[in-house]
Design an enzyme around this catalytic site. Structure first.
Site, PDB file in Angstrom:
ATOM      1  N   ARG A 165       2.440  -3.982   7.872  1.00  5.10           N
ATOM      2  CA  ARG A 165       2.165  -3.979   6.241  1.00  5.10           C
ATOM      3  C   ARG A 165       2.240  -2.326   6.266  1.00  5.10           C
ATOM      4  O   ARG A 165       1.728  -1.356   6.654  1.00  5.10           O
ATOM      5  CB  ARG A 165       0.687  -4.430   5.928  1.00  5.10           C
ATOM      6  CG  ARG A 165       0.453  -4.222   4.504  1.00  5.10           C
ATOM      7  CD  ARG A 165      -1.244  -4.179   4.020  1.00  5.10           C
ATOM      8  NE  ARG A 165      -1.489  -5.596   4.427  1.00  5.10           N
ATOM      9  CZ  ARG A 165      -2.701  -6.019   4.912  1.00  5.10           C
ATOM     10  NH1 ARG A 165      -3.546  -4.918   5.264  1.00  5.10           N
ATOM     11  NH2 ARG A 165      -3.165  -7.235   5.096  1.00  5.10           N
ATOM     12  N   ARG A 187     -11.694   0.626  -4.588  1.00  3.20           N
ATOM     13  CA  ARG A 187     -10.537  -0.023  -5.327  1.00  3.20           C
ATOM     14  C   ARG A 187     -10.493   0.489  -6.758  1.00  3.20           C
ATOM     15  O   ARG A 187      -9.356   0.799  -7.582  1.00  3.20           O
ATOM     16  CB  ARG A 187     -10.453  -1.550  -5.319  1.00  3.20           C
ATOM     17  CG  ARG A 187     -10.181  -1.950  -4.129  1.00  3.20           C
ATOM     18  CD  ARG A 187      -9.018  -1.721  -3.419  1.00  3.20           C
ATOM     19  NE  ARG A 187      -8.676  -2.064  -2.246  1.00  3.20           N
ATOM     20  CZ  ARG A 187      -7.759  -1.702  -1.552  1.00  3.20           C
ATOM     21  NH1 ARG A 187      -6.698  -0.907  -1.717  1.00  3.20           N
ATOM     22  NH2 ARG A 187      -7.564  -2.183  -0.185  1.00  3.20           N
ATOM     23  N   THR A 246       2.352  -3.057  -2.441  1.00  4.71           N
ATOM     24  CA  THR A 246       2.384  -2.224  -3.439  1.00  4.71           C
ATOM     25  C   THR A 246       2.196  -2.724  -4.931  1.00  4.71           C
ATOM     26  O   THR A 246       2.673  -3.942  -4.881  1.00  4.71           O
ATOM     27  CB  THR A 246       3.552  -1.244  -3.399  1.00  4.71           C
ATOM     28  OG1 THR A 246       3.429  -0.329  -4.616  1.00  4.71           O
ATOM     29  CG2 THR A 246       4.822  -2.189  -3.722  1.00  4.71           C
ATOM     30  N   ASP A 274      -5.734  -3.942  10.185  1.00  2.69           N
ATOM     31  CA  ASP A 274      -5.622  -2.876   9.424  1.00  2.69           C
ATOM     32  C   ASP A 274      -5.868  -1.576   9.677  1.00  2.69           C
ATOM     33  O   ASP A 274      -6.423  -1.204  10.692  1.00  2.69           O
ATOM     34  CB  ASP A 274      -6.778  -3.089   8.165  1.00  2.69           C
ATOM     35  CG  ASP A 274      -6.418  -4.291   7.163  1.00  2.69           C
ATOM     36  OD1 ASP A 274      -5.471  -4.865   7.024  1.00  2.69           O
ATOM     37  OD2 ASP A 274      -7.424  -4.802   6.770  1.00  2.69           O
ATOM     38  N   MET A 275      -5.005  -0.442   8.876  1.00  2.00           N
ATOM     39  CA  MET A 275      -5.412   0.883   9.345  1.00  2.00           C
ATOM     40  C   MET A 275      -6.341   1.343   8.415  1.00  2.00           C
ATOM     41  O   MET A 275      -6.597   1.175   7.275  1.00  2.00           O
ATOM     42  CB  MET A 275      -3.866   1.679   8.999  1.00  2.00           C
ATOM     43  CG  MET A 275      -3.867   2.925   9.434  1.00  2.00           C
ATOM     44  SD  MET A 275      -4.262   3.066  11.388  1.00  2.00           S
ATOM     45  CE  MET A 275      -2.570   2.549  11.805  1.00  2.00           C
ATOM     46  N   LYS A 291     -10.438  -5.222  10.394  1.00  2.00           N
ATOM     47  CA  LYS A 291     -10.327  -3.756  10.497  1.00  2.00           C
ATOM     48  C   LYS A 291     -11.114  -3.295  11.989  1.00  2.00           C
ATOM     49  O   LYS A 291     -12.313  -3.718  12.345  1.00  2.00           O
ATOM     50  CB  LYS A 291     -11.397  -3.051   9.430  1.00  2.00           C
ATOM     51  CG  LYS A 291     -10.700  -3.540   7.967  1.00  2.00           C
ATOM     52  CD  LYS A 291     -11.714  -2.986   6.930  1.00  2.00           C
ATOM     53  CE  LYS A 291     -11.251  -3.061   5.705  1.00  2.00           C
ATOM     54  NZ  LYS A 291     -11.204  -4.436   5.298  1.00  2.00           N
TER      55      LYS A 291
END
Length: 302
Positions: A176, A281, A218, A125-126, A91
């Site tokens: 991704r 999450r 997904t 990562d975004m 990240k």
């Protein structure tokens, strides 16, 4: 949304750490790199790839960024040493983006250079909207020097993403594609689930037609269905894309994906900084808490 899911989404940030730990323990490899290596070996034996991620983000000191960079080098070396079918996810805020942009890029550059040396790959990562432009700028610079060894993430709930895909078509493309989990203002992000899903499929089709390699990230069975249809319609070969899922989420669906001849990569997080990740999450997917409660009380899903 069910009452249970509503309650989880509204209260999870205030739930005590031991309770979150119980719900989340199946979705994190553990606290050490050895845990991530063990889980990766198990998944590799089941025909699945992984991406390893050490948890932590939005640091407050540059020495923390250097430590995370060193952790990243250790992960890459472990992947090489153990001959794992795995790569590394990082990240930008973990590497100090919000503190010193130039130093952050230097640290990420060092990691991607090492990935190239051992013929591996870094996924940048975004994160939230304030970091999006800088993250894509980093990807543009790094893909010129290290094509085939670096990729980034685009989020289907952002209104800007279809244009970002077009703007990035002038070079090596490895993405991704996920829905997105950060809470963003409606001005910037679609809010209705159907709109997000339709944008996801639109973005995926555009990526494929531009020749991008895509990690289709997904757990939504309807999107898996749409992606498989696109793969078939466009005549893509298995080495031109992969599906991606989080550790511990919908293991039946991941078996279906693999059994149908598609490649699948599992996101394997580890580290001491597991609490913020776990709460995000659980808020995103209250089914995790439902599943844990069923296991706790020995209940079966009907």
């Amino acid at each position: 949304m069910s009452l249970f899911n509503f309650l989880v989404s509204k209260t999870i940030m205030h739930v005590p750490k031991p309770i979150v730990s119980y719900f989340a323990k199946g979705y994190i490899a553990g606290s050490t790199l050895d845990d991530a290596i063990r889980v990766t070996k198990e998944l590799n034996q089941q025909g699945m790839m992984t991406t390893i991620d050490i948890l932590g983000e939005f640091i407050t000191r540059i020495d923390q960024a250097v430590a995370f960079k060193n952790n990243g080098l250790e992960i890459l070396q472990a992947i090489d040493q153990h001959k794992l079918n795995a790569n590394l996810s990082i990240k930008p805020t973990q590497m100090g983006l919000t503190l010193d942009k130039e130093r952050c890029f230097e640290l990420i550059h060092e990691l991607v250079a090492e990935a190239k040396r051992i013929n591996n790959f870094i996924r940048i990562d975004m994160e939230d909207i304030p970091t999006t432009d800088d993250t894509l700028e980093f990807f543009r610079k790094l893909r010129e020097e290290f094509p085939g060894h670096v990729g980034t993430v685009l989020q289907a709930y952002l209104r800007r993403t279809p244009q970002d895909i077009i703007d990035l078509a002038d070079g090596y493309q490895n993405y991704r594609l996920c829905k997105g989990i950060y809470i963003e203002p409606r001005l910037h992000a679609w809010k209705h689930p159907q709109a997000i899903n339709r944008n996801y499929v639109t973005c995926l089709e555009r990526m494929f037609k531009q020749g991008a390699y895509v990690g289709i990230a997904t757990h939504d069975e309807s999107l898996v269905f749409e992606a498989m249809n696109l793969v078939r319609e466009l005549g893509l070969k298995p080495d031109q894309y992969e599906f991606q899922m989080l550790l511990g989420v919908d293991e039946e669906l991941r078996k279906i994906i693999v059994d149908n001849g598609h490649r699948l990569r599992i996101y394997v997080p580890y580290g001491q900084d597991w609490l913020p990740y776990s709460k995000r999450r659980l808020k995103e997917n209250p089914f995790i808490a439902q599943h844990a409660l069923r296991q706790m009380f020995g209940l079966k899903k009907h």
